[in-house]
Motif scaffolding. Structure first.
Motif, PDB file in Angstrom:
ATOM      1  N   UNK A   1     -29.615 -38.875 -22.506  1.00  0.00           N
ATOM      2  CA  UNK A   1     -30.165 -39.770 -21.485  1.00  0.00           C
ATOM      3  C   UNK A   1     -29.152 -39.973 -20.345  1.00  0.00           C
ATOM      4  N   UNK A   2     -27.860 -39.848 -20.681  1.00  0.00           N
ATOM      5  CA  UNK A   2     -26.809 -39.986 -19.666  1.00  0.00           C
ATOM      6  C   UNK A   2     -26.929 -38.858 -18.643  1.00  0.00           C
TER       7      UNK A   2
ATOM      8  N   UNK B   1     -29.618 -37.211 -17.934  1.00  0.00           N
ATOM      9  CA  UNK B   1     -30.830 -37.433 -17.148  1.00  0.00           C
ATOM     10  C   UNK B   1     -30.621 -38.545 -16.127  1.00  0.00           C
ATOM     11  N   UNK B   2     -29.937 -39.627 -16.561  1.00  0.00           N
ATOM     12  CA  UNK B   2     -29.699 -40.747 -15.643  1.00  0.00           C
ATOM     13  C   UNK B   2     -28.873 -40.286 -14.447  1.00  0.00           C
ATOM     14  N   UNK B   3     -27.818 -39.519 -14.717  1.00  0.00           N
ATOM     15  CA  UNK B   3     -26.965 -39.032 -13.620  1.00  0.00           C
ATOM     16  C   UNK B   3     -27.769 -38.107 -12.702  1.00  0.00           C
TER      17      UNK B   3
ATOM     18  N   UNK C   1     -31.042 -38.093 -12.173  1.00  0.00           N
ATOM     19  CA  UNK C   1     -32.039 -38.825 -11.373  1.00  0.00           C
ATOM     20  C   UNK C   1     -31.373 -39.631 -10.250  1.00  0.00           C
ATOM     21  N   UNK C   2     -30.090 -39.928 -10.405  1.00  0.00           N
ATOM     22  CA  UNK C   2     -29.391 -40.668  -9.345  1.00  0.00           C
ATOM     23  C   UNK C   2     -28.848 -39.738  -8.257  1.00  0.00           C
ATOM     24  N   UNK C   3     -29.117 -38.439  -8.420  1.00  0.00           N
ATOM     25  CA  UNK C   3     -28.760 -37.490  -7.364  1.00  0.00           C
ATOM     26  C   UNK C   3     -27.465 -36.738  -7.597  1.00  0.00           C
ATOM     27  N   UNK C   4     -26.994 -36.712  -8.840  1.00  0.00           N
ATOM     28  CA  UNK C   4     -25.733 -36.010  -9.109  1.00  0.00           C
ATOM     29  C   UNK C   4     -25.957 -34.490  -9.128  1.00  0.00           C
TER      30      UNK C   4
ATOM     31  N   UNK D   1     -21.249 -32.934 -10.919  1.00  0.00           N
ATOM     32  CA  UNK D   1     -21.087 -34.391 -11.057  1.00  0.00           C
ATOM     33  C   UNK D   1     -21.696 -34.896 -12.368  1.00  0.00           C
TER      34      UNK D   1
ATOM     35  N   UNK E   1     -19.743 -36.844 -15.303  1.00  0.00           N
ATOM     36  CA  UNK E   1     -20.233 -38.111 -15.875  1.00  0.00           C
ATOM     37  C   UNK E   1     -20.249 -38.024 -17.402  1.00  0.00           C
TER      38      UNK E   1
ATOM     39  N   UNK F   1     -31.943 -36.422  -3.476  1.00  0.00           N
ATOM     40  CA  UNK F   1     -31.186 -37.651  -3.203  1.00  0.00           C
ATOM     41  C   UNK F   1     -31.981 -38.675  -2.397  1.00  0.00           C
TER      42      UNK F   1
ATOM     43  N   UNK G   1     -35.421 -41.496  -6.694  1.00  0.00           N
ATOM     44  CA  UNK G   1     -34.793 -41.654  -8.011  1.00  0.00           C
ATOM     45  C   UNK G   1     -35.804 -42.178  -9.021  1.00  0.00           C
TER      46      UNK G   1
ATOM     47  N   UNK H   1     -22.517 -45.833  -9.068  1.00  0.00           N
ATOM     48  CA  UNK H   1     -22.504 -44.396  -9.379  1.00  0.00           C
ATOM     49  C   UNK H   1     -23.188 -43.550  -8.295  1.00  0.00           C
TER      50      UNK H   1
ATOM     51  N   UNK I   1     -21.160 -40.769  -5.819  1.00  0.00           N
ATOM     52  CA  UNK I   1     -21.381 -39.315  -5.839  1.00  0.00           C
ATOM     53  C   UNK I   1     -21.881 -38.810  -4.488  1.00  0.00           C
TER      54      UNK I   1
END
Lengths: 235, 214
Positions: free
Chosen positions: A129-130, A132-134, A136-139, A143, A147, B76, B79, B98, B102
């Motif tokens: 899930x980490x 996926x979370x990263x 979805x936040x645009x990483x 990146x 994470x 980006x 989300x 976070x 990034x």
């Protein structure tokens, strides 16, 4: 029994007075094992990351080999390093045999699979899930990997400390490639072995006590790391 | 930004979840998707947020009349907040920051946006706390704050209040209502009353398709 108590009290006296010979042996041990750990970490962490995030054929086999190498017998590593570094070996021209550098190489070979394998385990056990979370936040993929590495940091540190404990306590490999030369390649474990043979228990016991204290410190650090790693239950 | 979903189908292990599903999300505000368990709500959100690809069909994003490229820049601009938020093992503030870090945002702006959003999520007093020690409801609020700081044009919320208590649900609903202007929020819920409280457009997902306004 009286001999043991007498040796023990003399050993404590040596420790409390920080005898010069004792101090040099401890410092050399820390220098050799610390350097070996640095080399093993520098090589082992990228291996762990590639194994965890890379997609390539026979990856499972490589992971199994890495896990198997965690239990490498030190004398076998010593023998292997000796053959590499001896005058007739492929690296003989470097003239490293019976030097602290040879001991660092042998200990790094021992520590590398431990660092790589335990770090790999820490990385793959991070909750997906980490990732996926990263994402979805645009990483970016890089990146996201960073994470995940950050999430696994306590597990990775545990692996490094476990490797340090292993190399600090080993004697077989460094005895073979270091030669146990007084004032040059003589470290705590090889000194204990030698002095016990000679019947000089005072120095052996003093070093044994220090080695035990170091092991205890490593265990305490490991426990501290695991405590930080533990996730408290949700309310 | 406008999202067009065209004839998408998705199956898991031979079980068809979405089938020839089409819809156009072309208005700002809150679009609430309702449907029974297994109706494909989460799958649709994961596909719309570019986390998964459909087996057939496709989605397209538009800015005015221009179709946007499916690249990192597009990713980006949106989300998704997952039902199990995926909290990082760091402080509440670092979690919130976070998405901005990034993107290489300046420290001062990161501080400003995160402070503002943590206040809105009523987590300002917990900014230095380890986020993994928060309660489920606080984690959910943090997940939404973490998504909102990046100021997405499209926000997907997958069951944002499914497993939390009434007080936390109320805070999350307030956040959604406050932030609905200037962005499209597409969320799923089981709670009919909540859907009616929040929705500008209420949609029903049945048999793998958006069946239209409910």
């Amino acid at each position: 029994m009286r001999d043991i108590i007498e040796s023990l009290s003399r050993a404590l006296f040596l420790i409390l007075n920080l005898d010069g010979e004792l101090r040099d042996i401890i410092l050399l041990s820390l220098r050799v094992s610390g350097s070996a750990l640095l080399v093993a970490s520098a090589a082992g962490l990228p291996v762990a990351v590639i194994m965890a995030f890379g997609r390539f054929p026979l990856r499972g086999l490589f992971v199994n080999i890495l896990n198997t190498f965690m239990g490498l017998p030190p004398v076998v590593v010593g023998l292997f390093a000796y053959l590499l570094l001896s005058r007739s070996g492929p690296l003989g021209f470097l003239a490293l045999l019976y030097t602290p550098t040879a001991m660092i190489i042998a200990q790094a070979i021992l520590a590398l699979p431990i660092v790589a394998s335990l770090s790999h385990s820490a990385l793959v056990s991070v909750d997906p899930i980490i990732t996926q979370a990263a994402t979805t936040l645009g990483a970016t993929p890089f990146q996201v990997s960073m994470a995940v590495i950050r999430e696994a940091r306590y597990g990775i540190m545990s692996g490094i400390m476990a490797a340090f404990g292993r190399v600090m306590a080993e004697v077989g490999a460094i005895l073979i490639v270091g030669g146990n030369i007084a004032g040059y390649t003589r470290v705590m474990t090889t000194t204990i072995a030698l002095e016990t043979d000679r019947g000089n228990f005072t120095l052996a016991l003093a070093l044994g006590i220090i080695l035990l204290a170091l092991s205890m410190m490593i265990t305490l650090v490991l426990n501290g790391i695991r405590k930080k790693e533990r996730v408290e239950p949700q309310r | 930004m406008r999202l067009s979903v065209s004839h998408i189908s998705k199956a898991y292990h031979g079980n068809m979840v979405l089938e020839d599903c089409s819809w156009s999300f072309d208005r700002e505000g809150v679009h609430v998707l309702m449907g029974p368990n297994g109706s494909g709500k989460s799958t649709l959100l994961r596909i719309c947020s570019l986390l998964e690809k459909p087996d057939r069909g496709g989605i397209a994003f538009f800015s005015g009349q221009e179709r946007l490229e499916d690249d990192m820049a597009l990713k980006r601009r949106m989300t998704l907040v997952l039902p199990q938020v995926g909290i990082f093992n760091s402080s509440v503030f670092d979690n919130a920051a976070f998405g901005l870090r990034i993107r290489g945002m300046a420290r001062r702006e990161v501080e400003r946006r995160c402070s503002e959003m943590l206040s809105l999520a009523r987590l300002a007093d917990k900014r230095f706390q380890r986020a993994v020690t928060l309660s489920s409801g606080e984690k959910q609020r943090l997940g939404i704050a973490r998504a909102l700081v990046i100021e997405p044009e499209m926000l997907f919320l997958d069951e944002p209040t499914a497993s939390i208590d009434e007080a936390n649900t109320r805070i999350i609903e307030e956040i959604i209502l406050e932030k609905r202007h200037g962005m499209s929020i597409i969320m799923t819920t089981h709670d009919r009353a909540q859907a009616e409280r929040l929705a500008d457009q209420l949609l029903a997902l049945r048999n793998g398709r958006i069946a239209g306004e409910d």
